[in-house]
Design a protein around this motif. Structure first.
Motif: not given
Ligand code: FES
Length: 240
Positions: A204-207, A209-212, A214, A224, A226
């Motif tokens: 994960m990067a943001c945790g 739901g703001a990136c893709f 995961c 997603k 997260c």
């Molecule tokens: Fe960024 Fe899940 S870690 S959307």
């Protein structure tokens, strides 16, 4: 939601690569939720998603396996050291009562301790059986014996061999995906697959739901892990 600044209360090596880290913090955590953790200032390492083992009276604890730089840093932290927490995150396991099985493999046993405690607190008449699978040395078995009605431990074999899915109203699992898939197939043969819930792991990067980072296909759509998970009905994850 933003990272909060917290402190390490204790950091204990459970066995070879597994650690139990306790921090201060007051989150209202639902069983199966996780936090993003970081403790490295400006080093360009992603925060790590770590399952909550327990949350109680101003303390939150996490169990993890040391894999890669981030978790090596966590393993070296001492009481009083700073750590940043973002969470609790994710959906967690659904409410369940009756006869419940919790099936964990290695670090995947972590969220099932809080699950046993919360199910027993919400539904005192419910029965909770804990199945713990380890490839090497078992850990935290005493804690699980206090939280669950029965604990079954398997070392070096298949924990899925120990469980009879027909006996249970709900089954929650977390651990290696190969183990959870084997459990799904066993539940399917017993006609109990709709009672199985799995917790998926992902980078994960943001945790939030703001990136893709995961994102993966679950139930015919990209989900997603997260935000839509990490807990999903097993049918959505494993049915073809
Ligand atoms: Fe960024 Fe899940 S870690 S959307």
């Amino acid at each position: 939601m933003e990272f909060t600044k917290n402190r390490i209360l204790s950091n204990k090596q459970l066995c070879r690569d597994y650690y139990l880290t306790e921090t201060d913090g007051n989150g209202q955590v639902q069983m199966g939720q996780f936090y993003m953790l970081r403790s490295w200032g400006n080093i360009p390492v992603l925060s790590r998603p770590i399952s909550v083992f327990n949350a109680d009276q101003g303390r939150i604890s996490f169990v993890y396996k040391v894999i890669g730089l981030g978790t090596v840093v966590f393993a070296g932290l001492k009481p009083g050291d700073p750590i940043e927490l973002l969470g609790p995150l994710g959906n967690g396991y659904p409410d369940a009562e009756g006869k419940i099985a919790l099936v964990g493999g290695s670090a995947g046993v972590a969220p099932l301790y809080l699950a046993a405690r919360q199910i027993k607190a919400a539904h005192p008449k419910s029965g909770v059986d804990m199945y713990m699978g380890f490839s090497d040395k078992p850990f935290l078995t005493k804690e699980y014996e206090e939280a669950a009605d029965q604990v079954v431990v398997n070392v070096g074999g298949f924990i899925t061999d120990e469980i009879d899915p027909e006996k249970y109203d709900a089954i929650f699992t977390c651990g290696p995906e190969i183990m959870m898939k084997a459990l799904y197939e066993k539940c399917q043969k017993a006609g109990a697959h709709s009672r199985l819930w799995v917790s998926l792991e992902s980078r994960m990067a943001c945790g939030l739901g703001a990136c893709f980072v995961c994102s993966r296909p679950v139930g015919g759509a990209n989900k997603k892990i997260c935000k839509d998970g990490p807990v999903f009905p097993a049918e959505e994850v494993f049915s073809l």
